[in-house]
Every structure is written in structure tokens, then in C-alpha cells.
Design a protein around this motif. Structure first.
Motif, mmCIF file in Angstrom:
data_model
loop_
_atom_site.group_PDB
_atom_site.id
_atom_site.type_symbol
_atom_site.label_atom_id
_atom_site.label_comp_id
_atom_site.label_asym_id
_atom_site.label_seq_id
_atom_site.Cartn_x
_atom_site.Cartn_y
_atom_site.Cartn_z
ATOM 1 N N MET A 131 0.838 -1.192 0.000
ATOM 2 C CA MET A 131 0.000 0.000 0.000
ATOM 3 C C MET A 131 0.879 1.250 0.000
ATOM 4 N N ALA A 132 0.348 2.353 -0.536
ATOM 5 C CA ALA A 132 1.096 3.603 -0.599
ATOM 6 C C ALA A 132 1.239 4.214 0.788
ATOM 7 N N VAL A 133 2.275 5.034 0.949
ATOM 8 C CA VAL A 133 2.475 5.735 2.222
ATOM 9 C C VAL A 133 1.270 6.635 2.484
ATOM 10 N N PRO A 134 0.632 6.520 3.645
ATOM 11 C CA PRO A 134 -0.586 7.298 3.911
ATOM 12 C C PRO A 134 -0.275 8.748 4.261
ATOM 13 N N THR A 135 -1.303 9.559 4.242
ATOM 14 C CA THR A 135 -1.257 10.905 4.800
ATOM 15 C C THR A 135 -2.184 10.930 6.012
ATOM 16 N N LEU A 136 -1.819 11.702 7.017
ATOM 17 C CA LEU A 136 -2.632 11.779 8.230
ATOM 18 C C LEU A 136 -3.567 12.973 8.104
ATOM 19 N N GLU A 137 -4.770 12.721 7.624
ATOM 20 C CA GLU A 137 -5.734 13.787 7.419
ATOM 21 C C GLU A 137 -6.332 14.222 8.754
ATOM 22 N N VAL A 138 -6.911 15.420 8.765
ATOM 23 C CA VAL A 138 -7.535 15.935 9.984
ATOM 24 C C VAL A 138 -8.663 15.016 10.441
ATOM 25 N N LEU A 139 -9.381 14.426 9.486
ATOM 26 C CA LEU A 139 -10.491 13.538 9.835
ATOM 27 C C LEU A 139 -10.010 12.272 10.536
ATOM 28 N N ASP A 140 -8.729 11.934 10.381
ATOM 29 C CA ASP A 140 -8.181 10.750 11.033
ATOM 30 C C ASP A 140 -7.826 10.996 12.489
ATOM 31 N N ARG A 141 -7.797 12.243 12.918
ATOM 32 C CA ARG A 141 -7.359 12.566 14.272
ATOM 33 C C ARG A 141 -8.526 12.518 15.247
ATOM 34 N N THR A 142 -8.193 12.260 16.514
ATOM 35 C CA THR A 142 -9.244 12.047 17.510
ATOM 36 C C THR A 142 -9.058 12.998 18.688
ATOM 37 N N ASN A 143 -10.154 13.267 19.393
ATOM 38 C CA ASN A 143 -10.113 14.127 20.572
ATOM 39 C C ASN A 143 -9.304 13.468 21.682
ATOM 40 N N ILE A 144 -8.587 14.283 22.431
ATOM 41 C CA ILE A 144 -7.812 13.793 23.580
ATOM 42 C C ILE A 144 -8.582 14.175 24.836
ATOM 43 N N THR A 145 -9.472 13.295 25.263
ATOM 44 C CA THR A 145 -10.380 13.611 26.367
ATOM 45 C C THR A 145 -10.304 12.606 27.511
ATOM 46 N N THR A 146 -9.437 11.610 27.401
ATOM 47 C CA THR A 146 -9.288 10.617 28.466
ATOM 48 C C THR A 146 -7.814 10.478 28.817
ATOM 49 N N VAL A 147 -7.544 9.999 30.034
ATOM 50 C CA VAL A 147 -6.164 9.953 30.514
ATOM 51 C C VAL A 147 -5.295 8.978 29.740
ATOM 52 N N ASN A 148 -5.879 7.961 29.118
ATOM 53 C CA ASN A 148 -5.048 7.014 28.382
ATOM 54 C C ASN A 148 -4.548 7.575 27.051
ATOM 55 N N LYS A 149 -4.918 8.815 26.758
ATOM 56 C CA LYS A 149 -4.380 9.483 25.564
ATOM 57 C C LYS A 149 -3.153 10.335 25.911
ATOM 58 N N ILE A 150 -2.755 10.322 27.203
ATOM 59 C CA ILE A 150 -1.553 11.033 27.643
ATOM 60 C C ILE A 150 -0.428 10.016 27.785
ATOM 61 N N THR A 151 0.727 10.300 27.201
ATOM 62 C CA THR A 151 1.844 9.362 27.248
ATOM 63 C C THR A 151 3.095 10.056 27.769
ATOM 64 N N PHE A 152 3.997 9.248 28.347
ATOM 65 C CA PHE A 152 5.200 9.770 28.992
ATOM 66 C C PHE A 152 6.431 9.167 28.327
ATOM 67 N N VAL A 153 7.258 9.995 27.711
ATOM 68 C CA VAL A 153 8.342 9.481 26.872
ATOM 69 C C VAL A 153 9.594 9.097 27.651
ATOM 70 N N ASN A 154 9.659 9.390 28.945
ATOM 71 C CA ASN A 154 10.789 8.910 29.727
ATOM 72 C C ASN A 154 10.569 7.505 30.260
ATOM 73 N N SER A 155 9.485 6.871 29.831
ATOM 74 C CA SER A 155 9.235 5.449 30.030
ATOM 75 C C SER A 155 8.886 4.855 28.668
ATOM 76 N N PRO A 156 9.003 3.531 28.500
ATOM 77 C CA PRO A 156 8.690 2.933 27.198
ATOM 78 C C PRO A 156 7.237 3.173 26.788
ATOM 79 N N ILE A 157 7.034 3.366 25.495
ATOM 80 C CA ILE A 157 5.684 3.443 24.920
ATOM 81 C C ILE A 157 5.566 2.293 23.928
ATOM 82 N N HIS A 158 4.864 1.257 24.325
ATOM 83 C CA HIS A 158 4.752 0.060 23.505
ATOM 84 C C HIS A 158 3.461 0.097 22.677
#
Length: 396
Positions: A1-28
Motif C-alpha cells: 500500500m502507498a504511504v498514507p497521509t494523516l488527514e484531519v479527519l483521522d485525528r481524535t479528541n484527547i479527552t481521556t487519561v489514556n491518551k496522555i503518554t510519557f516518553v521517559n518510560s517505554p511506549i509500547h
């Protein structure tokens, strides 16, 4: 498949705590096919990282991962992305052209805070025996925070909520100096939408109005501003002994003279000293603490970024109310400091007027937790810091 583009419609609201990530620990990222079975074979994962508006137009992905599953029985493929995202938060010359997280204290208004987080999102092309499926993941927000070892690894359950150490809100008492103005606290803003969210408004700032029982004066006022476990700026006031030392790196060399017999040794130096670096360090005692303040001290020790705010001790008085102290220099330890474009109001009276902000690193390599049971009322800590820049600027 071709390399995708990240359209605005593909993005989601950040309204819950599991959408917050911390980069000084692993993000799997645990990538599965739609059927969530072992027919999965390989993945191509595209990662976008950006700042500014969440709905800004994006170009090509910032990173691409290609990976096959390890065992025939596996129904997933794991990819770790924290290091790549972290590079966009700590490198001032990254592709986003952003600065590192910065904190500029101002005794008249709230501090200026920038570069605190980035958005990120992945799109995965998952190859199974039945073909290729494109899976679009949620938009997330990342800071320089970290997780404790007992908190979950997966971003879907990152330890901030039920598995965390009390969630985002952990009530910890602190001491406050009644002469220090503009104590603040930060929290995540989970009321944004794709259309309104920016990396600046994902974190909110609130004033702290300390209760009288937590106010304590100190003879040598010092304020510590640091990035805490959540990647947010936090303030802590010490009221114990402060010791300042200078470590000097210098070379002493003998001079050569063409005609030594003509040299008057009463004024001519036969040796000269060249100072290449002076590193100033601070040993700061917290003063007596309550046991629940241990959590704050531990986070200062682990913090990726710390400032010391040193106050001269002079206070704002009514005689200067309404004046703008533009380009007026005062001195602390021979360092010029200016308060630019700030109008002093009546509400500033009685607070410290002159300060110096010092970028430092914590040099302590261990932390021994003190408790009421073991140490009775002797709960205090001495934290060691070192300035990140030489006290004198020299040609290297």
C-alpha cells in the motif's frame, strides 16, 4: 500500500487519561490485525509527531517502522516508539523547530512556559494471510513524564488512572514562602477537541493560594522549579541551609622571556593562570518536612529538567507601585538581572522583587526515603545541584 497521509479527519479528541503518554518510560504499541489472531504476518507503522494545532496540515511521517512477528503463534507485533518521540521534546534543533521545555519565572505574573509536549499518532498497514489492512490509531499527547515500575506498560493502560500512584491528582502538602509571588500548579486539559487543541493549551496553569498553616519564612529564600512525574512543571520551596561552592578548572604555565636578566621580578609574573571553567554547585537542605512531602523530593531527584530561583531578598514596596522597571539592572553575585516590560501593581507589595533563575542538574545518584517511624521528626533532605553553564564565559 502507498504511504498514507494523516488527514484531519483521522485525528481524535484527547479527552481521556489514556491518551496522555510519557516518553521517559517505554511506549509500547501492540499491533494486531482486525481479527486479532495469529494470521498476522508483518506491519509497516507510520508515526507522525507535531506541535502547534492538533488539526494542522501534516506532511510525510516522521518515522517508519517495518517489523515481522517473531513466533508463528503470536497474534501481535510490538513496537516501541518513546525514543523517537522524546527526541522531538529534548532536541532544540529537531524537525519541529521547537525549543526544549522551558520555564521563565516572573514574580509579577505567572511564569512563561513553552515546549511542554507534542502530539503523535500512528497508522499501521497490517499484513495477514488474508491481505493488508490499514489501521488508524488515536491521537495522543506526550510529555517528558515517566511511570513507576508497577504501572502498566501499554499506552492503552498507561498507569495514570486506576493502576497509577493516585492518578493525576495526588494531594501532597508543601511549604510556601509568604514572600514568594505566583506559585502555580499544572494539569492536563481533557476538554479540548481536534479543532481547538494545541500543544500549548493541552496543559493548563492554575494559581496556588497556600493555606496559612503551610506558609514558612526562610532566611535564604530558594525556589525549585522542576518537571515532575507527569512531565508538568512544579514548584517546591526550601527553607534550610544553602551552601554554594565553585569548582575551578585552570592551567598554570611558566612564562618565557627572551632576556630574563632584564626582567624586574618585583612586578613581572613568571607564571600565569588560565581559568577554563568554573562550575558552581549548590547544596540545599529542604528544612523539616512532613512524611507525605517525600513524594515531591523523590520527583526532584528524578527530574529531567530543574531550575533554581534565587531571590536577593529585597521586597516590593508601595513607593514603586505603578512604575515599569524596564532595563533597570540589579545585581546578585555580579550577575545582571532585568525585569522587562512589567508594571508593578499594589498586589505585588510585600513580595520578593529581584530574582535570578539558574538552570541546574541534580547531581545526587541515590535517594533514601525517610519516615516518621524511622527518623521521628528528622525528615529533611540535602539535595545537590550543579549549574549547567560555567560561571565565567571563556574561549574554549
Amino acid at each position: 500500500m502507498a504511504v498514507p497521509t494523516l488527514e484531519v479527519l483521522d485525528r481524535t479528541n484527547i479527552t481521556t487519561v489514556n491518551k496522555i503518554t510519557f516518553v521517559n518510560s517505554p511506549i509500547h504499541l501492540r499491533i494486531q490485525n482486525v481479527a486479532q489472531n495469529n494470521t498476522i504476518k508483518s506491519v509497516v507503522v507510520y508515526l507522525w509527531i507535531w506541535n502547534g494545532s492538533q488539526n494542522k496540515v501534516l506532511g510525510s511521517p516522521n518515522a517508519t517502522y517495518v517489523k515481522s512477528k517473531i513466533s508463528a503463534s503470536d497474534d501481535y507485533i510490538n513496537i516501541e516508539v518513546a525514543d523517537i518521540i522524546k527526541a522531538y521534546l529534548i532536541n532544540p534543533l529537531n524537525a519541529l523547530n521547537t525549543n526544549q521545555p522551558t520555564f521563565a519565572y516572573n514574580q509579577l505574573t505567572n511564569p512563561t512556559i513553552t515546549g511542554q509536549g507534542v502530539f503523535w499518532q500512528v497508522v499501521a498497514d497490517v499484513t495477514s494471510t488474508a491481505g493488508v489492512e490499514r489501521i488508524v490509531n488515536s491521537t495522543r499527547f506526550a510529555t517528558l513524564g515517566y511511570r513507576w515500575n508497577y504501572e502498566q506498560n501499554l499506552i492503552a493502560n498507561n498507569g495514570i488512572a486506576a493502576n497509577g500512584s493516585g492518578g493525576f491528582v495526588e494531594a501532597v502538602n508543601k511549604w510556601y514562602n509568604p514572600s514568594i509571588h505566583n506559585y502555580i500548579t499544572q494539569s492536563f486539559n481533557l476538554a479540548t477537541t481536534v479543532a481547538t487543541a494545541t500543544t500549548a493549551n493541552m496543559v493548563t496553569v492554575s494559581d496556588v493560594l497556600p493555606a496559612s498553616q503551610w506558609k514558612r519564612c526562610s532566611r535564604e529564600p530558594m525556589l525549585i522549579a522542576f518537571i515532575n512525574k507527569l512531565g508538568l512543571w512544579e514548584m517546591f520551596t526550601t527553607h534550610g541551609k544553602v551552601t554554594v561552592k565553585n569548582k575551578v578548572e585552570a592551567v598554570t604555565g611558566r612564562r618565557s622571556f627572551r632576556d630574563p636578566s632584564r626582567i624586574d621580578n618585583s612586578y613581572a609574573h613568571s607564571k600565569l593562570r588560565e581559568v577554563s571553567e568554573v562550575l558552581q554547585s549548590y547544596s540545599i537542605n529542604t528544612g523539616a518536612l512532613t512524611e507525605d512531602m517525600n513524594a515531591t523530593i523523590e520527583q526532584i531527584i528524578y527530574s529531567p529538567k530543574v531550575y533554581l530561583i534565587k531571590f536577593k531578598g529585597d521586597k516590593q514596596t508601595g513607593t514603586t507601585v505603578g512604575l515599569t522597571i524596564d532595563s533597570t539592572y540589579v545585581t546578585i553575585d555580579n550577575t545582571n538581572i532585568t525585569i522587562d516590560s512589567a508594571t508593578v501593581g499594589q498586589e505585588s507589595n510585600g513580595f520578593f522583587k529581584t530574582h535570578q533563575q539558574i538552570p541546574v542538574v541534580v547531581t545526587d545518584s541515590d535517594f533514601g526515603r525517610k519516615t516518621r517511624l524511622n527518623d521521628k521528626n528528622q525528615i529533611d533532605y540535602t539535595i545537590n545541584f550543579e549549574e549547567t553553564t560555567s560561571k565565567i564565559l571563556s574561549v574554549r
